[in-house]
Design a protein around this motif. Sequence first.
Motif, short mmCIF file in Angstrom:
data_model
loop_
_atom_site.label_atom_id
_atom_site.label_comp_id
_atom_site.label_asym_id
_atom_site.label_seq_id
_atom_site.Cartn_x
_atom_site.Cartn_y
_atom_site.Cartn_z
N PRO A 176 5.66 43.22 47.54
CA PRO A 176 5.30 43.28 46.13
C PRO A 176 5.36 43.63 45.28
O PRO A 176 5.80 43.17 43.61
CB PRO A 176 4.08 42.36 46.20
N ALA A 177 4.94 45.11 46.06
CA ALA A 177 5.32 46.39 44.57
C ALA A 177 6.44 46.30 44.00
O ALA A 177 6.85 47.16 43.09
CB ALA A 177 4.46 47.43 45.34
N ASP A 178 7.63 46.50 44.72
CA ASP A 178 9.10 46.59 44.86
C ASP A 178 9.58 45.20 43.44
O ASP A 178 10.98 45.62 42.59
CB ASP A 178 9.99 46.14 45.61
N TRP A 179 8.72 44.45 43.40
CA TRP A 179 9.51 43.06 42.24
C TRP A 179 9.10 44.20 41.65
O TRP A 179 8.39 44.37 40.52
CB TRP A 179 8.88 42.00 42.62
N THR A 180 10.65 44.21 40.47
CA THR A 180 10.13 44.11 38.75
C THR A 180 10.23 43.07 37.54
O THR A 180 10.21 43.22 36.62
CB THR A 180 11.65 45.41 38.45
N GLY A 181 10.57 42.44 37.84
CA GLY A 181 10.99 41.05 37.18
C GLY A 181 10.97 39.39 37.72
O GLY A 181 11.03 39.67 39.06
N SER A 182 11.25 38.47 36.95
CA SER A 182 11.44 36.88 37.72
C SER A 182 12.27 36.46 37.92
O SER A 182 12.17 35.85 38.71
CB SER A 182 9.72 36.47 37.09
N ALA A 183 13.04 36.49 37.50
CA ALA A 183 14.48 35.83 36.74
C ALA A 183 15.47 35.95 38.35
O ALA A 183 16.03 35.46 39.22
CB ALA A 183 15.81 37.00 36.56
N LYS A 184 15.05 37.42 39.17
CA LYS A 184 15.99 37.46 41.04
C LYS A 184 15.12 36.51 41.97
O LYS A 184 15.46 35.83 42.67
CB LYS A 184 15.82 39.21 41.43
N ILE A 185 13.78 36.88 41.27
CA ILE A 185 13.01 35.55 42.52
C ILE A 185 13.45 34.04 42.23
O ILE A 185 13.60 33.49 43.68
CB ILE A 185 11.21 36.43 42.29
N LEU A 186 13.80 33.81 41.40
CA LEU A 186 14.04 32.74 40.24
C LEU A 186 15.46 31.70 41.41
O LEU A 186 15.42 30.95 41.85
CB LEU A 186 13.77 31.89 39.20
N LYS A 187 16.11 33.08 41.10
CA LYS A 187 17.09 32.96 41.30
C LYS A 187 17.60 33.22 42.68
O LYS A 187 18.71 32.23 43.19
CB LYS A 187 18.54 33.83 40.47
N LEU A 188 16.88 33.66 43.40
CA LEU A 188 16.98 33.88 44.68
C LEU A 188 16.48 32.43 44.81
O LEU A 188 17.10 31.92 46.29
CB LEU A 188 15.94 34.85 45.80
N TRP A 189 15.18 31.94 44.86
CA TRP A 189 15.05 30.84 45.52
C TRP A 189 15.72 29.94 45.34
O TRP A 189 15.98 28.81 45.91
CB TRP A 189 13.38 30.31 44.57
N ALA A 190 16.51 29.49 44.18
CA ALA A 190 17.11 28.42 43.61
C ALA A 190 18.79 28.24 44.92
O ALA A 190 19.38 27.77 45.48
CB ALA A 190 17.61 28.11 42.42
N ALA A 191 19.12 29.97 45.10
CA ALA A 191 19.89 29.66 45.80
C ALA A 191 19.95 29.65 46.87
O ALA A 191 21.21 29.56 48.50
CB ALA A 191 20.41 31.49 45.54
#
Length: 685
Positions: free
Chosen positions: A257-272
């Motif tokens: 969790p401490a390695d995330w720096t933004g939301s876009a990568k998370i949301l796009k990975l979830w959609a992909a």
Amino acid sequence: MQTPQTAGVGLNHVKLEVKENHMAHHTVGLSGTHLVTRRGQPFKLLLHFNEPGFSHHYEALAFQVLLGDLAVEFPVTFLENMTNVGWRAWIYPHEVLPRCVSVPVRVCSPVSASVGLYELNLIVQNSLGQRCYSAGRFILLCNPWLKADPVYLPDEGQREEYVRNDAGVLYLGTPHNITTWHWAFGQYESEVLEACVNLLQVSPQHVWDRRRDYLRRSDPVYISRVSCAMINCGDDRSVLEGSWSADPQALGNGVDPADWTGSAKILKLWAATHFRPVCYGQCWVFASVMCTVMRALGIPCRVVTIFNSAHNTKGNLIMEEYYTDSGQKLDLSQSTVWNFHVWVECWMTRPDLGSEFDGWQVLDPTPQERRAGMFCCGPCSVKAVRMRNVNLLYDTPFIFASVNADVITVVVRDGRVVSRRVDRKRVGSHIYTKHIGSDRPQSLTCNYKCVLDNLSRYGEPGHDISQSLQVSLRLDRVPVMGEDIALTVTVRNTGHSLRIFREHVNAQAKVYNRGAQQTLWETHNRLHVQPGEVLLIEHVIPHGQYESKLTSDCLINLAAVVEDERTQEHMLVSEEFNISIPNISIQVTGGDTVVLHKEHSAEVSFTNIFSTAMNDTVLTVEGTSLIQGKHQSRLYLLQPGQVMKTKVTFIPVGLGVKVLHAKLTFRNLPALVIRGTHKVSVTPA
């Protein structure tokens, strides 16, 4: 769609006037695929007809909008009907000539329209029948610029910060040593808005009853509640799965969790991945992703940190903490005071509660316990919490306890309670959000509770008092990694006779959201204190004794117990603090203003401040809209005092404030992670 064959004018194509509409609707950059509009505000279309062109004497126009199975049909008039509360469309007569080939039309949704992806059809009618043409698709969002919208925010500076700003700062650590964490909300990243709309589409509420879900999406209370439940992995298709393990090996193939720096990568990975939960998140990640979704959908939102947040499993506003008579904190209670917790506030009216509860509403997407069958907390009116009105929707008792619970500290000896003390100031002592237009923290504490800032700073002792004895504990300065920790225990004998005390001081490593861990240092002393005497006992915790035993949060629970040998009276004072870690240095060549689509470089460096060599040191640099993927460099051995340097090149692909993130890990200290951030301002070429 089948239509009867008729003579007369036909539609050639529809121009959605995307650039003009996006400027007018404050949606520039939200999507490269769809027209994005805000409800209650007209958007412009340009209808191109075949020869001989359109004439209102021979043809009539109407639109049909579809949201899933819901459809509304409405005529195109030659006069704007301001009294119509439903969908409407109109043509200004002065913009249309007889038998005009290009016809500009304005379409306006009601302010109560539902958020979502709409289809738009044009119906052309004449004396011989009608034809129906597809006019395109558009995404409709809430409108914080429109006074009639429930999410209307009157101040432009607040709209800029809480709706349009895609870069933010989170506050972690402890209130007297705040750690700032830059976060890229990323609502303007490609495919992010579409992922946020899909979050509503794949929710259980939509699956169970599509029609009801579409109809209820007009209400920001409903939208925020569904989104809150969908952020965490309470359901199979939710965005994030949580992990609170202190062991890096337990993460498997997931992301720390401490390695995330933004939301876009998370949301796009979830959609992909066809809406499979992304691994892993903790409270600040859940809250930051929620903030992205809310801002993208047009609901003003800000991330809020509560320092010393009570997670009360019994719901009785009482938190219990247990210590041994030698100062060691015990893990005996199911309820825990987190050093910090992060949730969001969203701005909206509350017609379900009454206008006095309009404004900021708490939503907590971190999964803790099910409510009404789902992991969702809020929206809870901040005003209701301050007014102590805990009988209102939603989850007000839980939020109230999070910032107002009492902490009972108990000292036990041989299974017997020898001391008990109540602290009514510690929980919710500081509540912060990012200040508008700067990275400084803004205090929201008085929004939640009628108290002044009451937590002691370093250099101001916490204390315990009896009728004849006063004990206090003070850290002499903010602890810094690589340096010894200096502290002072003060004992004042206010009695009338010589007293002999036993002093026990214990320091334990700690994780921010759970009890204390292993003891990393302790000392025991026998003290003789004369009547009226004030005794200052100075202690030093050597840096070599704590460095290798810390968790990744770099937190320490420090406690001192003073025991009167004759009366068996015990006095306990404690403090939890985080150790500051020197940042990684990032210097951008040529300054911090960089040009879009032009190559730039930065020097990233770190000096080993530890007393031992660091093995297998890995330096990772990344930046949303700056670096594709990650830049990594490795050094097998980093000696004490040695400097590790690397040069990174990057090409900005997005305008505005962007952040370079650097991370340093070591094989011989796997729990320790050194970080650094640096902001740059990207300007047009």
